[in-house]
Design an enzyme around this catalytic site. Structure first.
Site, short mmCIF file in Angstrom:
data_model
loop_
_atom_site.label_atom_id
_atom_site.label_comp_id
_atom_site.label_asym_id
_atom_site.label_seq_id
_atom_site.Cartn_x
_atom_site.Cartn_y
_atom_site.Cartn_z
N ASP A 331 0.83 -1.20 0.00
CA ASP A 331 0.00 0.00 0.00
C ASP A 331 0.87 1.26 0.00
O ASP A 331 1.96 1.28 0.58
CB ASP A 331 -0.89 -0.03 1.24
CG ASP A 331 -1.84 1.14 1.33
OD1 ASP A 331 -2.71 1.25 0.47
OD2 ASP A 331 -1.68 1.96 2.27
N GLU A 360 1.61 -0.18 -4.91
CA GLU A 360 0.58 0.77 -5.29
C GLU A 360 1.26 2.08 -5.71
O GLU A 360 1.73 2.84 -4.88
CB GLU A 360 -0.39 1.04 -4.14
CG GLU A 360 -1.52 1.98 -4.55
CD GLU A 360 -2.32 2.51 -3.38
OE1 GLU A 360 -3.50 2.86 -3.58
OE2 GLU A 360 -1.78 2.56 -2.25
#
Length: 617
Positions: A331, A360
């Protein structure tokens, strides 16, 4: 003499009993480790009242204590160990000697590795990843819906409260994923989020070594991964290194101020990822980007702190080894210290050379995404060591392409132009591609929207270069409009995942006619894709979109696949003379979606708003 010996013996027993009754250690992380790791070094975080006052020794011929490091908080110690190649599984005795003769012995376990663990294969272009929101998919164990000590309670009517989905619920539907045809599962974070509110999303972690008990346990997570593997499904773990939750146990007794950025005060990040590579960026802007907090309830972790850096690297390796993972999705990858993230990727690959990590990389332009891919020719010399990056620019193009008339740079030309930027990537096949996810909103926000739009997008997604990801519920037209209902609306419950649901979309009988139409459409492509070598490793050759039609070929020595995307609203006959370089010596083709054989490839009849995936022979 005997009396003196007896006194000494009784004194020793008394000391031992006192020590056993007063265990000074509250936490040891990692909680255990393995023998036979490629990197022999291991750093233990020891936490307990005044633990730094102890003198530490390790009496084990195959485990060497390299050093003991004290930090500004005397309740922490960091032990540097070397686990030698000859070390055997078992308990390692760590002795803590305190002032006034007090002593405590901690037994630290070294476990055996599973055979072949280091050579595990990650996910790649042969896979299709299905993104599952654990709290919103299925409630397989109602007994863990509410847990003592966890204030954020269940309320299915509140889109931002917990709804009760859990790991067991996902496990109960492994057959559904197999029937659909996906090959890998990416679960949004499953670690403990003991926050007072909004804990359902999983991104405010309060314990990096513990699965949230409302989702399951460490053992149930490991069991789920094993059962997924038995069903031919890989598992990707969502990890978060940029921040933790404000209720993390660290926050109650911070190891050192430099453990966090901008602590104890904080300032939000400016969310300007380009400042991390912009050659003209100011120090003020780039520093607040990297060091600012993502949110007020998510303290920003300082990966430049060497102790935290080791902690995070070991945490990743621990979960891979413990749970048997196939991949990691990281993330907010660019929000972390980029030099640490490069080191982290390298450390994971050092232990697992074939493992897969996707970061990400939420930026708008291909050049910005390309900066983050391993071996990119960056002028600043930075190498991320991150092999797979998320193709947000392609997602943005997909969200618009099928709603516009085709022009020089609108409609299908948007997709063409994004793919034309692939020269920027060291490896465009290592792009993670998607039409929607848990953050950006559903591709079909309204279930009543025309199916042609979604069919075109899914046909493209599953046949172009890259590794496709499908967001849960897309295959059943699960609605959700972020612009109207926010994040909670695009993370709706999967119908049938709860015992009292009126209908279950897990079965064809429980789905509507429209739901079955798109489900069968996607399942047909997904099933075929599993053995389509040209899609897995073939070259992509595309032709400039004309008159609402975009044609491209995936081809290798074994297979030639022609994909036609027709975005027009009227039937059309496609003259294929333009594609002679692929069709001139071919006899016929088979549309894998309909099963129809095309004996005349010179002209192909196109239906309105439709896709064809044709195996050319």
């Amino acid at each position: 003499m005997r009396k003196k010996q007896l006194i000494l013996l009784l004194s020793s027993i008394a000391i031992a009993m006192t020590t056993l009754a007063q265990n000074p250690i509250e936490r040891v992380e990692p909680p255990f480790w393995w023998v036979g790791m490629n990197n022999p070094n291991l750093q233990l975080l020891i936490y307990g009242k005044d633990i730094s006052k102890a003198r530490v020794t390790v009496n084990n011929p195959n485990v060497e204590l390299l050093g003991v490091e004290k930090v500004e908080n005397q309740n922490y110690l960091f032990l540097n160990l070397a686990v030698k190649k000859d070390a055997k599984p078992g308990m390692v005795k760590i002795e803590f000697d305190f002032p006034k003769g007090k002593q405590f012995i901690y037994s630290y376990e070294l476990k055996p590795r599973q055979e072949g663990s280091a050579n595990r294969k990650g996910f790649d272009n042969t896979d299709v990843v299905y993104l599952v929101y654990p709290d919103r998919f299925s409630n397989g164990d109602p007994t863990n819906d509410e847990v003592d000590g966890y204030p954020d309670k269940l309320d299915r009517k509140d889109p931002y409260a917990r709804h009760g989905g859990d790991i067991k619920g996902i496990e109960n539907h492994l057959d559904y994923f197999k029937q659909l045809g996906v090959t890998a599962l990416w679960l949004n974070p499953v670690l403990e989020n003991n926050q007072p509110a909004w804990s359902y999303h999983g991104y405010a972690i309060t314990d990096f070594y513990k699965v949230d008990p409302r989702l399951g346990s460490n053992d149930s997570y490991r069991s789920f991964v094993a059962k997924a593997h038995e069903n031919g499904l890989k598992v990707i773990k969502d990890m978060v290194f940029n921040h933790c939750g404000s209720q993390h146990w660290w926050m109650k007794d911070v190891p050192m101020k430099s453990w966090f950025n901008l602590y104890p005060d904080y300032k939000r990040t400016n969310y300007r990822i380009p400042t991390t590579f912009d050659p003209h960026a100011s120090v003020a802007d780039s520093s607040i980007m990297a060091n600012g907090w993502f949110d007020g309830h998510m303290p920003d972790l300082n990966q430049r702190n060497p102790y935290l850096a080791n902690y995070l690297i070991q945490n990743s390796i621990w979960w891979i080894e413990f749970a048997g993972l196939d991949g990691i999705r990281m993330d907010t990858h660019p929000y972390c210290d980029k030099h640490f993230m490069s080191r982290w990727c390298d450390a994971v690959k050092n232990e697992y050379p074939n493992f897969s990590i996707v970061g990400e990389t939420w930026v708008n332009y291909p050049s910005w995404v390309a900066y983050w891919q391993k071996d990119a020719p960056n002028r600043d010399g930075y190498n991320s060591n991150l092999e797979i990056v998320m193709d947000f620019p392609l997602m943005i193009a997909l969200q618009k392409a099928f709603d516009e008339k085709d022009g020089w740079d609108t409609g299908l030309a948007r997709i063409y132009e994004i793919l034309a930027h692939d020269f920027l990537y060291p490896n465009p096949n290592k792009l993670f591609i998607f039409a929607d996810n848990h953050d950006i909103g559903r591709f079909q926000p309204d279930s009543s929207m025309a199916l042609g739009r979604l069919k075109l997008a899914m046909a493209f997604l599953l046949t172009t270069r890259g590794i496709p990801q499908i967001y849960y519920g897309t295959e059943i037209l699960l609605p959700g409009d972020k612009s109207k209902g926010g994040d909670g609306d695009i993370r709706r419950d999967f119908p049938g995942g709860w015992a009292n649901d009126n209908k279950s979309a897990f079965t064809s009988e429980g789905r509507t006619k429209r739901q079955n139409e798109i489900w069968n459409y996607m399942s047909t492509i997904l099933s075929w894709r599993k053995t389509a070598s040209a899609i897995h490793n073939g070259k992509l050759t595309h032709f400039i979109p004309e008159n609402g039609v975009y044609v491209y070929f995936r081809h290798n020595e074994e297979q030639v696949v022609m994909v036609i995307l027709h975005n027009g609203y009227q039937p059309k006959v496609l003259d294929t003379s333009r594609f002679a370089e692929f069709l001139s010596n071919k006899s016929y083709g088979t549309d894998i979606i309909t099963g129809k054989r095309l004996d005349d490839l010179s002209k192909i009849q196109l239906s309105p708003r439709s896709a064809m995936i044709i195996e050319i022979k």
